[in-house]
Scaffold this motif. Structure first.
Motif, PDB file in Angstrom:
ATOM      1  N   LYS A  85      35.510  39.072  18.184  1.00  0.00           N
ATOM      2  CA  LYS A  85      35.451  40.340  18.956  1.00  0.00           C
ATOM      3  C   LYS A  85      34.840  41.199  18.067  1.00  0.00           C
ATOM      4  CE  LYS A  85      39.184  39.182  21.921  1.00  0.00           C
ATOM      5  NZ  LYS A  85      39.225  39.567  23.235  1.00  0.00           N
ATOM      6  N   GLU A  86      34.736  41.745  16.763  1.00  0.00           N
ATOM      7  CA  GLU A  86      34.295  42.777  15.877  1.00  0.00           C
ATOM      8  C   GLU A  86      32.794  43.014  16.108  1.00  0.00           C
ATOM      9  OE1 GLU A  86      34.832  39.618  12.885  1.00  0.00           O
ATOM     10  OE2 GLU A  86      36.058  40.491  14.270  1.00  0.00           O
ATOM     11  N   ARG A  87      32.227  41.634  16.794  1.00  0.00           N
ATOM     12  CA  ARG A  87      30.824  41.767  17.222  1.00  0.00           C
ATOM     13  C   ARG A  87      30.529  42.708  18.402  1.00  0.00           C
ATOM     14  NH1 ARG A  87      26.282  37.447  16.438  1.00  0.00           N
ATOM     15  NH2 ARG A  87      25.021  38.901  17.294  1.00  0.00           N
ATOM     16  N   GLY A  88      31.414  43.077  19.130  1.00  0.00           N
ATOM     17  CA  GLY A  88      31.215  44.185  19.889  1.00  0.00           C
ATOM     18  C   GLY A  88      31.104  43.566  21.712  1.00  0.00           C
ATOM     19  N   PHE A  89      31.338  42.450  21.760  1.00  0.00           N
ATOM     20  CA  PHE A  89      31.172  41.829  23.014  1.00  0.00           C
ATOM     21  C   PHE A  89      32.832  42.002  23.544  1.00  0.00           C
ATOM     22  CE2 PHE A  89      27.550  39.978  21.031  1.00  0.00           C
ATOM     23  CZ  PHE A  89      26.592  40.224  21.849  1.00  0.00           C
ATOM     24  N   LYS A  90      33.024  42.296  24.722  1.00  0.00           N
ATOM     25  CA  LYS A  90      34.136  42.352  25.523  1.00  0.00           C
ATOM     26  C   LYS A  90      34.737  41.074  26.546  1.00  0.00           C
ATOM     27  CE  LYS A  90      34.517  47.308  24.379  1.00  0.00           C
ATOM     28  NZ  LYS A  90      33.955  47.292  23.141  1.00  0.00           N
ATOM     29  N   GLY A  91      35.571  41.094  26.902  1.00  0.00           N
ATOM     30  CA  GLY A  91      36.101  40.011  27.784  1.00  0.00           C
ATOM     31  C   GLY A  91      36.505  38.549  27.153  1.00  0.00           C
ATOM     32  N   ALA A  92      36.232  37.786  28.077  1.00  0.00           N
ATOM     33  CA  ALA A  92      36.434  35.914  27.694  1.00  0.00           C
ATOM     34  C   ALA A  92      35.684  35.860  26.471  1.00  0.00           C
ATOM     35  CB  ALA A  92      35.917  35.460  28.972  1.00  0.00           C
ATOM     36  N   ALA A  93      35.989  34.647  26.262  1.00  0.00           N
ATOM     37  CA  ALA A  93      35.288  34.073  24.910  1.00  0.00           C
ATOM     38  C   ALA A  93      33.840  34.295  25.185  1.00  0.00           C
ATOM     39  CB  ALA A  93      35.835  32.820  24.513  1.00  0.00           C
ATOM     40  N   SER A  94      33.070  34.620  24.121  1.00  0.00           N
ATOM     41  CA  SER A  94      31.721  34.662  24.251  1.00  0.00           C
ATOM     42  C   SER A  94      30.809  33.970  23.207  1.00  0.00           C
ATOM     43  CB  SER A  94      31.210  36.243  24.275  1.00  0.00           C
ATOM     44  OG  SER A  94      31.613  36.788  25.347  1.00  0.00           O
ATOM     45  N   TYR A  95      29.748  33.686  23.489  1.00  0.00           N
ATOM     46  CA  TYR A  95      29.147  32.863  22.434  1.00  0.00           C
ATOM     47  C   TYR A  95      27.675  33.509  22.196  1.00  0.00           C
ATOM     48  CZ  TYR A  95      32.536  29.708  23.439  1.00  0.00           C
ATOM     49  OH  TYR A  95      33.824  28.859  23.885  1.00  0.00           O
ATOM     50  N   VAL A  96      27.013  33.343  20.889  1.00  0.00           N
ATOM     51  CA  VAL A  96      25.558  33.632  20.402  1.00  0.00           C
ATOM     52  C   VAL A  96      24.675  32.398  20.518  1.00  0.00           C
ATOM     53  CG1 VAL A  96      26.047  33.904  18.049  1.00  0.00           C
ATOM     54  CG2 VAL A  96      24.202  35.141  19.349  1.00  0.00           C
ATOM     55  N   SER A  97      23.610  32.395  20.784  1.00  0.00           N
ATOM     56  CA  SER A  97      22.546  31.476  20.694  1.00  0.00           C
ATOM     57  C   SER A  97      22.419  31.066  19.254  1.00  0.00           C
ATOM     58  CB  SER A  97      21.456  31.677  21.589  1.00  0.00           C
ATOM     59  OG  SER A  97      20.338  30.656  21.195  1.00  0.00           O
ATOM     60  N   ALA A  98      22.448  30.118  18.835  1.00  0.00           N
ATOM     61  CA  ALA A  98      22.066  29.563  17.435  1.00  0.00           C
ATOM     62  C   ALA A  98      21.001  28.621  17.308  1.00  0.00           C
ATOM     63  CB  ALA A  98      23.287  28.820  16.577  1.00  0.00           C
ATOM     64  N   GLU A  99      20.804  27.967  18.427  1.00  0.00           N
ATOM     65  CA  GLU A  99      19.310  27.165  19.001  1.00  0.00           C
ATOM     66  C   GLU A  99      19.284  27.401  20.292  1.00  0.00           C
ATOM     67  OE1 GLU A  99      16.219  25.100  18.564  1.00  0.00           O
ATOM     68  OE2 GLU A  99      17.205  25.708  16.879  1.00  0.00           O
ATOM     69  N   GLY A 100      17.984  27.663  20.587  1.00  0.00           N
ATOM     70  CA  GLY A 100      17.459  27.901  22.046  1.00  0.00           C
ATOM     71  C   GLY A 100      17.689  29.111  22.538  1.00  0.00           C
ATOM     72  N   ASN A 101      17.295  30.132  21.850  1.00  0.00           N
ATOM     73  CA  ASN A 101      17.429  31.697  22.137  1.00  0.00           C
ATOM     74  C   ASN A 101      16.204  31.851  23.206  1.00  0.00           C
ATOM     75  OD1 ASN A 101      18.757  33.830  21.221  1.00  0.00           O
ATOM     76  ND2 ASN A 101      16.958  34.967  20.643  1.00  0.00           N
ATOM     77  N   ARG A 102      15.197  31.086  23.221  1.00  0.00           N
ATOM     78  CA  ARG A 102      14.121  31.414  24.288  1.00  0.00           C
ATOM     79  C   ARG A 102      14.714  30.881  25.594  1.00  0.00           C
ATOM     80  NH1 ARG A 102       9.616  28.416  23.583  1.00  0.00           N
ATOM     81  NH2 ARG A 102       8.550  29.721  24.926  1.00  0.00           N
ATOM     82  N   ARG A 103      15.184  29.633  25.590  1.00  0.00           N
ATOM     83  CA  ARG A 103      15.746  29.070  26.747  1.00  0.00           C
ATOM     84  C   ARG A 103      16.874  29.721  27.427  1.00  0.00           C
ATOM     85  NH1 ARG A 103      17.054  23.575  24.503  1.00  0.00           N
ATOM     86  NH2 ARG A 103      16.540  24.847  22.387  1.00  0.00           N
ATOM     87  N   ILE A 104      17.892  30.244  26.369  1.00  0.00           N
ATOM     88  CA  ILE A 104      19.053  31.197  26.957  1.00  0.00           C
ATOM     89  C   ILE A 104      18.373  32.485  27.698  1.00  0.00           C
ATOM     90  CG2 ILE A 104      20.934  32.486  26.097  1.00  0.00           C
ATOM     91  CD1 ILE A 104      21.697  29.527  26.282  1.00  0.00           C
TER      92      ILE A 104
END
Length: 100
Positions: free
Chosen positions: A69-88
């Motif tokens: 949560k301290e990353r700044g995203f709000k709402g339901a559980a969120s994720y960051v792309s660790a592999e596949g940033n261009r595809r995301i």
């Protein structure tokens, strides 16, 4: 030695965020800045066209890391792309072309 199977889930694209500190490019403050870069320099629009025409390659998996949560995203559980940033990014543009 035993191999663990990775967990495979279906997650809405709205809960997946680009890696703003991806080592392939300079760090960005916002997803909008990262999307602009990826569209201009990393052929993401062409990739989006290919995904729309052919779908995703089932042999190329995406890797996601839960965001605290301290990353700044709000709402339901969120994720960051660790592999596949261009595809995301391409999938986000297909889901909402206004992002481009």
């Amino acid at each position: 030695m035993t191999a663990e199977n990775p967990k495979i889930d279906t997650i809405p694209i709205s809960r997946i965020h680009l890696d703003l500190e991806n080592p392939r490019h300079d760090p960005y403050e916002t997803e909008s800045e990262a999307i602009e870069y990826l569209c201009k320099k990393e052929q993401v629009l062409e990739l989006a066209r290919d995904i729309a025409d052919l779908g995703l390659n089932p042999l190329e998996r995406l890797a996601l890391v839960p965001i605290k949560k301290e990353r700044g995203f709000k709402g339901a559980a969120s994720y960051v792309s660790a592999e596949g940033n261009r595809r995301i990014c391409a999938i986000k543009l297909l889901d909402d072309p206004e992002l481009a």
